[in-house]
Design an enzyme around this catalytic site. Sequence first.
Site, PDB file in Angstrom:
ATOM      1  N   ARG A 141       0.824  -1.238  -0.057  1.00 41.54           N
ATOM      2  CA  ARG A 141       0.161  -0.168  -0.061  1.00 41.54           C
ATOM      3  C   ARG A 141       0.791   1.268   0.004  1.00 41.54           C
ATOM      4  NH1 ARG A 141      -1.883   2.708   5.036  1.00 41.54           N
ATOM      5  NH2 ARG A 141      -3.679   4.334   4.690  1.00 41.54           N
ATOM      6  N   ARG A 196      -9.300  18.099   9.675  1.00 42.58           N
ATOM      7  CA  ARG A 196      -8.449  18.100  10.946  1.00 42.58           C
ATOM      8  C   ARG A 196      -8.234  19.673  11.473  1.00 42.58           C
ATOM      9  NH1 ARG A 196      -4.886  13.484  10.321  1.00 42.58           N
ATOM     10  NH2 ARG A 196      -5.259  12.731   8.454  1.00 42.58           N
ATOM     11  N   LYS A 255     -13.309   2.742   0.603  1.00 43.28           N
ATOM     12  CA  LYS A 255     -13.017   2.705   2.178  1.00 43.28           C
ATOM     13  C   LYS A 255     -14.127   3.180   2.893  1.00 43.28           C
ATOM     14  CE  LYS A 255      -8.943   4.136   3.507  1.00 43.28           C
ATOM     15  NZ  LYS A 255      -7.708   5.105   3.804  1.00 43.28           N
ATOM     16  N   THR A 294      -7.092  -1.497   9.924  1.00 41.32           N
ATOM     17  CA  THR A 294      -6.723  -0.319  11.039  1.00 41.32           C
ATOM     18  C   THR A 294      -6.485  -1.081  12.288  1.00 41.32           C
ATOM     19  OG1 THR A 294      -8.342   0.991   9.848  1.00 41.32           O
ATOM     20  CG2 THR A 294      -7.565   1.597  11.992  1.00 41.32           C
TER      21      THR A 294
END
Length: 484
Positions: free
Chosen positions: A40, A81, A227, A285
Site C-alpha cells: 500500500r 483536521r 474505504k 486499521t
Amino acid sequence: SYAIIARMLRRTKIVATLGPASERRKTLCKMIRSGLDVARLNFSHGTADDHRARARKLRDAAEECGRDVGLLGDLQGPKIRVMRFETGSVHLSDGDAFFLDSALGIDDGTSAGVGVALETLHEDVRERDTLLLNYGLISLRVERVEGTRVHTTVVDGGILSDHKGINLKGGGLSAHALTDIDRENIKLAAELEIDFLAVSFVRSGDDIREARRLFQEAGGKGLIVAKIERTEAIDNIDSIIEAADVIMFARGDLGVEMGYAGLTGIQKSLIQETRKAHKIVITATQMMESMIDNPIPTRAEVSDVANAVIDGTDAVMLSGETAVGKYPNKAIQAMAEVCVGAEKYHAPQGETRRVEDQFTRVDEAIAMATMYTANHMDVGAIVALTESGSTTRWMSRVRSDIPIYALTPHKATKRRVALYRGVYPVEFDVDAHVPGRLYQDIFATLLSHGHVSVGDLVVFTKGDLQGISGNTNVMIILRVPEET
C-alpha cells in the site's frame, strides 16, 4: 523452505503499507518472502517522487523474489483536521471553553481555540453535538455557533497537537470524498499502473463512480477500493458495494463516529454482504498496532486478526506496523502465522445462497459449478486459464480449502488476483504452447512449482476462444499423470 510452504497454505492475503521503515530493498525482499501480497502506498504522506521511488523498489524486489505483488494506492481524502498551534500543542482540561474556527490563521492555534481545515464545519454542527478529536481521545460539546466559529466545552480533555483529526459523533460532516489533491494523485496512480485505487471517506456509490471515471480517463486500469470509514457509508452500503470492486473496512474513524461497541458486528455483516455480492473485502486499521514498537503482537490483536479471517475476509492490512514500525518483517510473519492458524479452525462452508438463483453469465455459472464439484470430490487443485481473473474471483467467494491457481500471461491480472482469498497467480501463456499438449504443459508447470502431485484430481476451467476476457465456458476434470 518453511516460509514458502506457509505462504502457499495461507488463503487470507496480507496488505502492508510502505514507508520509511520498509523502503530498503533488503527489507522489501524479506517482507515479500514472508508473505506480503499487496503493498500500500499512502498518498497522505510523502511526495509524488517518494511514491514513484517506492513503487519502483517494490516491483524490483518482487521481480527479484519471483512473486507477483499487487500495489494499492490510497487516496488522502478530505482533511477534517485541526490546523497548527503556536506552541505545537495545548493541554485542554475538562470544562474548558475551546473554539474551532475555519477562518482562523493556519498557525494561530492557542489554548483558547484553533483553526480547522473543513470550511463547512460551522454549517454541519448543532448545539449539543459532540465533536471527537484525535480518534476520540478528546471530546468537545458544541455550545453555540457564531459565524464560522464553533464554541465548545471540553468534556474529555488531554493534549491536543497539530493536525489531529476531527469526527462528529454519529457522522454528518459534509466534506466531499475527492479533493483537488486526490484528483492529482489519481493521475499519479494511473502513471504508476496502480492495481488497486482506494477512495477515502466514501459517502455513496457516486463517489466511487466519480473516482473510477477519473482513473480511467487518466489511463488507469486497476480496481477501485471503497474505504468504509464514515457513518454515511454504512447508511449507503448497498450502493457502495455495487459500485466498488473492493471494500476496505477501515475501522479507525468509523469506530470514533459510531462507537466501538457495535464495530465487530458491523465488520461481520460487511464481510458477509461483500462476499455475497461477489466483491473483495479487506479488513484494516490497528490490527497489530503494538508491533510498531514491539516484536510480537498482543493476544487481543491475534484474536482480532483471527476473527476477521474466520469471518471470511479476503485480506488483512498492516499500516504503521510496516510503514514506520521497528519490526516490519516480523509484523508480516506474525500476520501470516495468525492467518494460517485461524484458517485451520474454520471448516469450509458449502455455497447454498445461489441454489435457486439464475446466472446471467456463462463464466460465472462455470465458476460456481467448478466450486460445487471440487467441494464434493477429492480434488487437489482448481486451475483457471484466465485473462482478467474474474472467474477466479467468483470461485474465491465460495468457502473451500482447495487452492485456486490463476494461470495467465498478464502481469496486471497476476497482481490483481494476489488479493483474492485462496487464489494464487501462475505465469502461463496458452499461446506459447502446442494445443495438443496444453494439459501436459500445464501439469508440468504445476508440478515444477509443487502445486500438485502425481495422481491428484484437478478441475480446469478455460474458454474455447483464448485471449478474450469473460469467455470461460469449459470445465474439465483430469488426473495428474506420472509422465507429462
